[in-house]
Structures are given as C-alpha cells and as structure tokens.
Enzyme design. Structure first.
Site, PDB file in Angstrom:
ATOM      1  N   LYS A  71     -27.721 -15.236 -15.061  1.00  0.00           N
ATOM      2  CA  LYS A  71     -26.474 -15.342 -14.303  1.00  0.00           C
ATOM      3  C   LYS A  71     -25.758 -13.999 -14.405  1.00  0.00           C
ATOM      4  O   LYS A  71     -25.195 -13.648 -15.447  1.00  0.00           O
ATOM      5  CB  LYS A  71     -25.597 -16.471 -14.863  1.00  0.00           C
ATOM      6  CG  LYS A  71     -24.332 -16.677 -14.057  1.00  0.00           C
ATOM      7  CD  LYS A  71     -23.634 -17.953 -14.469  1.00  0.00           C
ATOM      8  CE  LYS A  71     -22.433 -18.235 -13.600  1.00  0.00           C
ATOM      9  NZ  LYS A  71     -21.363 -17.257 -13.749  1.00  0.00           N
ATOM     10  N   ASP A 124       0.837  -1.206   0.000  1.00  0.00           N
ATOM     11  CA  ASP A 124       0.000   0.000   0.000  1.00  0.00           C
ATOM     12  C   ASP A 124       0.865   1.247   0.000  1.00  0.00           C
ATOM     13  O   ASP A 124       0.612   2.219  -0.707  1.00  0.00           O
ATOM     14  CB  ASP A 124      -0.861   0.054   1.261  1.00  0.00           C
ATOM     15  CG  ASP A 124      -1.801  -1.112   1.352  1.00  0.00           C
ATOM     16  OD1 ASP A 124      -2.581  -1.160   2.286  1.00  0.00           O
ATOM     17  OD2 ASP A 124      -1.714  -1.993   0.473  1.00  0.00           O
ATOM     18  N   ASP A 180       0.974   4.243  -2.665  1.00  0.00           N
ATOM     19  CA  ASP A 180       0.616   5.614  -2.299  1.00  0.00           C
ATOM     20  C   ASP A 180       1.699   6.599  -2.669  1.00  0.00           C
ATOM     21  O   ASP A 180       1.429   7.719  -3.109  1.00  0.00           O
ATOM     22  CB  ASP A 180       0.370   5.699  -0.784  1.00  0.00           C
ATOM     23  CG  ASP A 180      -1.001   5.163  -0.452  1.00  0.00           C
ATOM     24  OD1 ASP A 180      -1.279   4.916   0.712  1.00  0.00           O
ATOM     25  OD2 ASP A 180      -1.786   4.967  -1.409  1.00  0.00           O
ATOM     26  N   SER A 182     -19.187 -23.061  -6.460  1.00  0.00           N
ATOM     27  CA  SER A 182     -19.290 -22.555  -7.836  1.00  0.00           C
ATOM     28  C   SER A 182     -20.378 -23.358  -8.539  1.00  0.00           C
ATOM     29  O   SER A 182     -20.987 -24.231  -7.940  1.00  0.00           O
ATOM     30  CB  SER A 182     -18.012 -22.753  -8.629  1.00  0.00           C
ATOM     31  OG  SER A 182     -16.901 -22.768  -7.830  1.00  0.00           O
ATOM     32  N   LEU A 183     -20.539 -23.089  -9.822  1.00  0.00           N
ATOM     33  CA  LEU A 183     -21.562 -23.810 -10.585  1.00  0.00           C
ATOM     34  C   LEU A 183     -20.909 -24.619 -11.681  1.00  0.00           C
ATOM     35  O   LEU A 183     -19.905 -24.195 -12.260  1.00  0.00           O
ATOM     36  CB  LEU A 183     -22.510 -22.802 -11.221  1.00  0.00           C
ATOM     37  CG  LEU A 183     -23.499 -22.095 -10.303  1.00  0.00           C
ATOM     38  CD1 LEU A 183     -24.179 -20.964 -11.046  1.00  0.00           C
ATOM     39  CD2 LEU A 183     -24.542 -23.078  -9.788  1.00  0.00           C
ATOM     40  N   CYS A 211      11.709 -31.513 -15.473  1.00  0.00           N
ATOM     41  CA  CYS A 211      11.532 -30.574 -16.590  1.00  0.00           C
ATOM     42  C   CYS A 211      11.206 -29.218 -15.991  1.00  0.00           C
ATOM     43  O   CYS A 211      10.222 -29.060 -15.265  1.00  0.00           O
ATOM     44  CB  CYS A 211      10.405 -31.043 -17.497  1.00  0.00           C
ATOM     45  SG  CYS A 211       9.747 -29.745 -18.560  1.00  0.00           S
ATOM     46  N   GLU A 249     -25.369 -10.972  -5.980  1.00  0.00           N
ATOM     47  CA  GLU A 249     -24.281 -10.468  -6.817  1.00  0.00           C
ATOM     48  C   GLU A 249     -24.212  -8.943  -6.772  1.00  0.00           C
ATOM     49  O   GLU A 249     -25.229  -8.272  -6.991  1.00  0.00           O
ATOM     50  CB  GLU A 249     -24.558 -10.941  -8.253  1.00  0.00           C
ATOM     51  CG  GLU A 249     -23.350 -11.030  -9.131  1.00  0.00           C
ATOM     52  CD  GLU A 249     -22.550 -12.317  -8.928  1.00  0.00           C
ATOM     53  OE1 GLU A 249     -22.843 -13.086  -7.986  1.00  0.00           O
ATOM     54  OE2 GLU A 249     -21.619 -12.524  -9.730  1.00  0.00           O
ATOM     55  N   GLU A 287     -32.786 -18.370 -13.705  1.00  0.00           N
ATOM     56  CA  GLU A 287     -32.386 -17.022 -13.291  1.00  0.00           C
ATOM     57  C   GLU A 287     -31.217 -16.526 -14.134  1.00  0.00           C
ATOM     58  O   GLU A 287     -30.299 -17.299 -14.387  1.00  0.00           O
ATOM     59  CB  GLU A 287     -31.939 -17.055 -11.811  1.00  0.00           C
ATOM     60  CG  GLU A 287     -32.968 -17.673 -10.889  1.00  0.00           C
ATOM     61  CD  GLU A 287     -32.426 -17.988  -9.495  1.00  0.00           C
ATOM     62  OE1 GLU A 287     -31.298 -17.553  -9.176  1.00  0.00           O
ATOM     63  OE2 GLU A 287     -33.137 -18.668  -8.745  1.00  0.00           O
ATOM     64  N   LYS A 336     -31.835 -23.916 -11.271  1.00  0.00           N
ATOM     65  CA  LYS A 336     -31.741 -24.537  -9.943  1.00  0.00           C
ATOM     66  C   LYS A 336     -32.984 -25.384  -9.704  1.00  0.00           C
ATOM     67  O   LYS A 336     -34.098 -24.920  -9.986  1.00  0.00           O
ATOM     68  CB  LYS A 336     -31.702 -23.458  -8.854  1.00  0.00           C
ATOM     69  CG  LYS A 336     -30.627 -22.425  -9.036  1.00  0.00           C
ATOM     70  CD  LYS A 336     -30.764 -21.306  -8.014  1.00  0.00           C
ATOM     71  CE  LYS A 336     -29.682 -20.263  -8.254  1.00  0.00           C
ATOM     72  NZ  LYS A 336     -29.863 -19.070  -7.455  1.00  0.00           N
TER      73      LYS A 336
HETATM   74  S1  IVH Z   1     -26.367 -19.586  -7.474  1.00  0.00           S
HETATM   75  C1  IVH Z   1     -24.082 -22.890  -5.410  1.00  0.00           C
HETATM   76  N1  IVH Z   1     -27.550 -17.786  -8.942  1.00  0.00           N
HETATM   77  O1  IVH Z   1     -22.243 -17.316 -10.464  1.00  0.00           O
HETATM   78  C2  IVH Z   1     -24.375 -21.990  -6.466  1.00  0.00           C
HETATM   79  N2  IVH Z   1     -25.174 -17.739  -8.818  1.00  0.00           N
HETATM   80  O2  IVH Z   1     -20.436 -19.617 -11.072  1.00  0.00           O
HETATM   81  C3  IVH Z   1     -24.512 -20.634  -6.002  1.00  0.00           C
HETATM   82  N3  IVH Z   1     -24.135 -15.936 -10.067  1.00  0.00           N
HETATM   83  O3  IVH Z   1     -20.442 -17.503  -7.477  1.00  0.00           O
HETATM   84  C4  IVH Z   1     -24.693 -19.691  -7.035  1.00  0.00           C
HETATM   85  N4  IVH Z   1     -25.993 -15.038 -10.823  1.00  0.00           N
HETATM   86  O4  IVH Z   1     -21.366 -15.262  -8.133  1.00  0.00           O
HETATM   87  C5  IVH Z   1     -26.372 -18.268  -8.510  1.00  0.00           C
HETATM   88  N5  IVH Z   1     -28.737 -16.239 -10.178  1.00  0.00           N
HETATM   89  C6  IVH Z   1     -27.578 -16.708  -9.731  1.00  0.00           C
HETATM   90  C7  IVH Z   1     -26.335 -16.115 -10.086  1.00  0.00           C
HETATM   91  C8  IVH Z   1     -25.150 -16.673  -9.606  1.00  0.00           C
HETATM   92  C9  IVH Z   1     -24.670 -14.960 -10.795  1.00  0.00           C
HETATM   93  C10 IVH Z   1     -22.680 -16.140  -9.845  1.00  0.00           C
HETATM   94  C11 IVH Z   1     -22.281 -16.272  -8.403  1.00  0.00           C
HETATM   95  C12 IVH Z   1     -21.570 -17.589  -8.289  1.00  0.00           C
HETATM   96  C13 IVH Z   1     -21.218 -17.857  -9.706  1.00  0.00           C
HETATM   97  C14 IVH Z   1     -21.116 -19.335  -9.926  1.00  0.00           C
END
Ligand code: IVH
Length: 676
Positions: free
Chosen positions: A118, A34, A38, A83-84, A431, A176, A116, A284
């Site tokens: 994303k 930091d 600065d 994550s998804l 390597c 989000e 939903e 979902k």
């Molecule tokens: S559900 C366990 N719903 O996508 C799953 N995620 O790749 C929880 N995101 O980290 C996520 N829109 O930041 C969910 N309608 C939505 C979303 C969403 C954006 C983001 C979220 C998550 C990432 C997963």
C-alpha cells in the site's frame, strides 16, 4: 538597531508564509488567497534583494515555488474512487475472509487474493481513449476530483499513449503518485513528509513547477474498462506492465491466511529498504467476477482491505490530562505529552479513550508512557512505565461535568444492556463545545463538503462568533471576514461560491450531516429512501408523529433499536429541532430519487426468509437494491414480494404473507425475475 528591526520583520514574514504553506499543504485548508500569498512572497524576496545579509532556510528564494490554488476544473469520476477498510491483525484478516465466503455463501471456496504494497502517496486516475491519455483526475472526495492532467503529464512513469494489442477503447488506470525517499531528501525543507510533498507538487497551478519535482507513479487498479478484457486483478496488472505502466515488483497472488501472514511479514521486513513509503499491504479478491458480486459498502469495497503494518511507538511523559468534547457529546480524556516524533510526525496529544481506560492502566499525570501511532489514527497511550513514577505523579480525577458545566451521563447500551464506558454531555447544540464539533462534522467531506471551509476555518469563525449553528454558514456576513487574518477578496469569493453550491444537497447527505448519533452514511441512505422528502422527515419534530414514525422505522432493514432510540433522543431536544429547522430554511434539499428506477424491483418492497442455496442474504439484499428495490425487516401491507429460501424459512412469516395476500416465490423464481 535598524538591522535588528529589519531582520525581525523579515523573519515574521517568513513565519507567516510557513503558516500558509502548512495550512495549504499539510492541512489541505488554505487560509489566504493566491494574491495575498504572492504578495508576502514578493515582499520577502524584495527584502532579501535590498538587504543582502538576510538569510533563512525557509525563504521562498531557496524553494521551488508553489502557489495555493483552487482553480482546477472539477471532474466527476466515471466510478467513485473508494477508500479501503483497515485490518490490523491476523484476526481481522480472518474476519475479512470469512465475511467474503459468507457473502458469497460458499464456505469451501478458495479465495485467491492479489497482495500489493500500500503506497503512501496521492491517488490519481488516468483515462485513456483509443490508447491516448485524455484525462487525469485527482481523487478529491471520491466522487468529484480535480483536473490535474497537465501536471500528471509531467510524470515520466505515466504513459501518454498505450501501444499494444487489444487495448480497450476506454480504460481508466488508477494508481499512486509518490516521491522516492532519496528524491525527497533533496526537497525536504519545504514539506513535512514525502506524501505531503507529492500532494503539494501535484496541485501546482503551473505544470512547469510540478515538472521540477521528481514524481513517480505506481499503477494498481482500474475504474472503467470498455470492453472489459480481464478476468483477474493479477492478469490486469501483468498486462498494464506490458503496456508500459510501472507496477509494484512486490505484488503477489496468495490464497490463504497463512500466505497472507507470511507475505505481510516478508514485506514488513523489507519495508525500510524500499525507496518509497508503504504503510501496509492491500489484499484484493483476485477474481473480477467475484469482486463484482461482492460490491461495495458506502465507502469501501467488500473485496479489498488494507492490512496495516504495526504502528510506530515512542516514549514520552504526560504533562497534563484534559478533556475534549466530541460532536456526539462524548467526553474523551486526552494526555498532553512532551512533544515526541513518532513515525515522522511530532505528537503532543494522545487519546486516553475513557475513564475506565485511565483506571485500568492506572495512568497519572507525570507518568512516563509509551505511545503509538498508526496511519491517520489519533495516537494512543499503550502502557505506563511504573518504575519511572515518582512522588510528584498526580492521579487524575475524571470530571462528571462537561466543559459547558452541565452534568454528563453514561448511557445504557441497547444491545449489551450494560453501561457505556463513555461519558456524554447530552445538551447537543445547547453545549457550545459539542456545537463547535457538530459544525466541523457538517462541513466535512461526507457531509456538506464545503471547499475552503474546513475545521480550522470553523474554529476561526466560531471564535469571532459569526458561526454558531449550521444555518449561520449559509447566512455568513462576508464583511466581517474581510479583515480577518488570512482572508482576501479572492478567497472570500471562492468561499461564497463553495457555500452557495453546497446549499443544494441530497436528502441522505442532509440527514447524515445533522449528526444524529449512530446515523452514519448507510443509515442516512436508508432513512432517506424511507422519508423521500424533507417535509416527511420534518414530521420527526412533533412528538406524537415521531412516535408513530419511529414505530414504522422498525421495518427498515438496517435500522435497529439503537438508531431508533438515538433519533428519538435527538429530536426530544428542542434546541436540536430549532437548529435543524433553521438549516432546512436556508437549503434546497433534493427529494430522494431511486437511482435504479428501471430496475426489476423498482419501487418494490421485498423480504427474504430462509437461507438460499446459491447466495447469501447480504448478496440478495444488495442485488435487490441494485435493481431498484428495498428490503424490509418486518411484514406489513407495504410488502410486495416474499422470497422463501429452502433452509429454515420462518413459518409465521409465510402465514402472515398469505393472510395479507402478498406474492410469495422461491429462490429459483427470484433468479428468473432477475434474469440470472
Ligand atoms: S486499491 C477501492 N491498491 O490507498 C480501493 N489502493 O485507503 C481502491 N493505495 O485511495 C484502492 N496503494 O490511494 C489500492 N495497491 C493499492 C494501493 C492503494 C495505495 C491507496 C489509494 C487509496 C487508499 C485507500
């Protein structure tokens, strides 16, 4: 002359600052302290004050101030933020649905899904107690996040208190943080894209700085809710909307593949008219009981997937083809292309996957090509425009040696028995190209997760030869860093602390970290529950012990021939053993702990044969593990319980179990044991 010199110095400092900002905001990998940051900023401002003619659009005087900081308090999430999984086409969604009905062992079930958009922003969790917002946490590595409550408090869309009937005692809302596209236009000079802008603003140390940025928040999920009052995701969304959260107006419940497809198409069509970036739809399972039954794999829930929109494409030209060596020794050809913007990001490299791919598409240096980029995935070459090819195009001869000079090999796959398409260098840590990539894997989030030690820093330390093998990280000579570009007392102190902290590690993370091919996080967990301590694991170093252990590993559900062969080949390399040993010497590796000791099956080994009536084998396995037990793949004396389903059980297994006097029960009795 003097004016020129001053201008030169001024611009040099601006460029330096730009580099620091990029490292911090785009790469999430700060390279200076930091204080250093600065100072540079101050020097620029002083120069501007003194010499009025100095002017640069990247000057901090023209920007909202930001400051790198890793001073946020760390907070463990009440439940991991996962994550998804990704889906890209209809076929993937079909798979997603059939995996769900297989897992639930019900082919005729109509599975309602909450669809939903994303949102492409930064996720944040909000914890309310008695209706009052008391915690605000960033995602971090999914397990531990940062305390960013004060910054989140500045966002208008986030209720500071929930008013209403039946508000649970504790409720964690997840959603989000993003910046609207129009709002982004006003601050865009500072950031590469809206997502980076949202991330950067959220991590301001001074909330007053965050408040200057028009951040917004869509709520889409929950962590802990106590007491639980919802039955479906859509019910949850409707309720929180009444409570004052902003939910997405394009959320919708769908119930079959057709509806999934049409919703995907519809939203893709309106995508460009929305005031925020979205990169797909999240689907979902709507019913929350089913979500609980489906549970998670190590990184993502089985009950949700992100159905991405088709990727952005662009046309460019191949200037050269080079090879890159990955951490498993894989040799990947990469096209160096004329820089081109694809979906807002400048691309100058595109992967060509492997030798066969180059031949199949007949890709040559000098060719005009179409590239595509989807999400975070590395850009790919989709097609070649042969009509644009001229005589100067050059055919690429794929090298049979690695960049380190040693011969590469195409292995025979254990499953298909066919030759792999990928060539590999088999030298492992011998390597230097593979070794450098292995180090990057070691410091990654899922492995040692060392704050402030990312890929870029590995490159920097590698170049001056202060880190060559993983154990070097834990024996760093900090005096040698002091004079390096971008390092100052504070950043060194932080690095020291982070490294120190990471030197205590769980056995499963350790096994995953050493980078044995085919051993991902799930496999590492299975192996750690088998070995239990690092000293048991070390038996793999000696050849005759290794053979015996590898034979025993066959019984583990989830470890197959591919993994066993790979473990064998990893430890057949003496250098790999040396490197792993020296790493063990500098670490404290925690023994495997069964997190469900009190479970019904704690420390018990179970095996299933025959199909069940009510649930699938996968669900039976996950229920066993949730209750502290382990599922074996073969019968041995170690087995405690054989559970026999009605549909086609294997007679031989039952006979063998009887012979070994192992307890045998049926599906119903098994549920009784579990009280379900
Ligand atoms: S559900 C366990 N719903 O996508 C799953 N995620 O790749 C929880 N995101 O980290 C996520 N829109 O930041 C969910 N309608 C939505 C979303 C969403 C954006 C983001 C979220 C998550 C990432 C997963």
């Amino acid at each position: 002359m003097e004016k020129k010199r001053i201008e030169k110095e001024y611009n040099k400092k601006i460029n330096e600052l730009k580099k620091f900002n990029k490292a911090y905001f785009n790469d999430d990998n700060p390279v200076v302290s930091d204080k250093y940051y600065d100072n540079v900023k101050l020097e620029i401002l002083n120069l501007e004050k003194k010499y009025k003619y100095l002017n640069n659009k990247n000057s901090p005087s023209k920007k909202v101030g930001y400051q790198p900081s890793n001073k946020f308090k760390k907070i463990k999430h009440l439940k991991p933020m996962l994550s998804l999984s990704n889906s890209f086409k209809q076929e993937d969604m079909k798979d997603f649905l059939s995996k769900i009905s297989n897992f639930l062992n019900n082919k005729n079930l109509v599975i309602e899904l909450s669809s939903e958009p994303k949102i492409d922003g930064i996720s944040a969790s909000l914890i309310y107690e008695q209706g009052l917002l008391i915690k605000g946490i960033s995602r971090g590595d999914g397990i531990i996040g940062e305390d960013i409550l004060q910054n989140l408090m500045t966002i208008k869309d986030i209720p500071k208190k929930i008013y209403g009937k039946n508000v649970p005692k504790v409720i964690e809302i997840r959603g989000e943080v993003y910046i609207g596209k129009k709002d982004f236009e006003t601050i865009k000079d500072n950031f590469a894209n809206p997502r980076n802008a949202a991330g950067g603003s959220l991590r301001q140390k001074d909330p007053r700085e965050t408040a200057k940025i028009p951040l917004k928040y869509f709520a889409y999920g929950f962590g802990v809710i106590n007491p639980m009052i919802f039955k479906t995701q859509s019910e949850f969304i409707n309720k929180i909307k009444q409570w004052g959260f902003i939910t997405n107006p394009h959320n919708k419940v769908v119930k079959n593949l057709q509806e999934i497809e049409s919703q995907h198409k519809l939203i893709e069509e309106v995508r460009s008219t929305l005031d925020y970036d979205i990169d797909g739809l999240v689907f979902k399972v709507n019913n929350l009981d089913l979500q609980t039954r489906l549970g998670n794999t190590s990184n993502s829930p089985r009950w949700a997937t992100a159905y991405k929109f088709s990727s952005e494409k662009a046309i460019t030209k191949i200037e050269d083809i080079v090879i890159q060596v990955g951490r498993t020794g894989a040799i990947t050809p990469v096209a160096k292309v004329l820089p081109v913007t694809v979906g807002g990001v400048v691309v100058s490299n595109a992967t060509l996957h492997n030798e066969d791919e180059i031949n199949r598409k007949d890709i040559r240096i000098g060719d005009t090509i179409t590239i595509q980029r989807a999400g975070d995935v590395i850009p790919q070459v989709v097609s070649v425009d042969k009509s644009k090819r001229d005589k100067t195009s050059i055919k690429y001869i794929f090298p049979i040696t690695c960049l380190c000079g040693s011969k590469t090999k195409k292995e025979i796959s254990t499953s298909t028995k066919k030759e792999d398409a990928v060539r590999r260098c088999t030298k492992g840590y011998e390597c230097s190209f593979t070794a450098r990539e292995k180090l990057k894997h070691i410091v990654s989030k899922e492995a040692f997760n060392i704050d402030g030690l990312g890929k870029k820093v590995i490159d920097q330390f590698w170049d001056i030869k202060i880190i060559k093998i993983p154990s070097d990280i834990f024996k760093l000579d900090y005096n040698k860093i002091k004079n390096l570009e971008g390092w100052a007392d504070i950043s060194i102190k932080n690095l020291k602390e982070a490294i120190n902290k990471s030197s205590t590690i769980t056995l499963n993370r350790f096994i995953y970290s050493i980078g044995i091919r085919h051993i991902g996080q799930e496999n590492a967990k299975i192996l750690s529950s088998f070995f239990r301590s690092v000293s048991n694991f070390s038996s793999l170093f000696t050849q005759n012990k290794r053979e015996k252990i590898l034979n025993d590993l066959v019984q583990l559900d989830g470890i197959g021939d591919t993994q066993i062969k790979s473990i064998d080949s990893f430890f057949s390399n003496y250098r790999n053993i040396e490197v792993v040993k020296s790493l063990i010497d500098v670490l404290e590796i925690k023994n495997y702990k069964n997190s469900n000791k009190k479970g019904q099956f704690s420390n018990k080994n179970l095996m299933f044969t025959g199909g069940f009536e009510k649930i699938s084998r996968s669900e039976a396995k996950s229920l066993t593990e949730d209750n502290g037990g382990k599922v074996l793949g073969t019968i041995s004396k170690k087995l405690d319980l054989l559970v026999v389903g009605d549909s086609k059980p294997t007679k031989k297994k039952i006979e063998k179990a009887k012979e070994l006097k192992i307890k045998i029960i049926n599906e119903k009795d098994w549920y009784k044991l579990l009280n379900i």
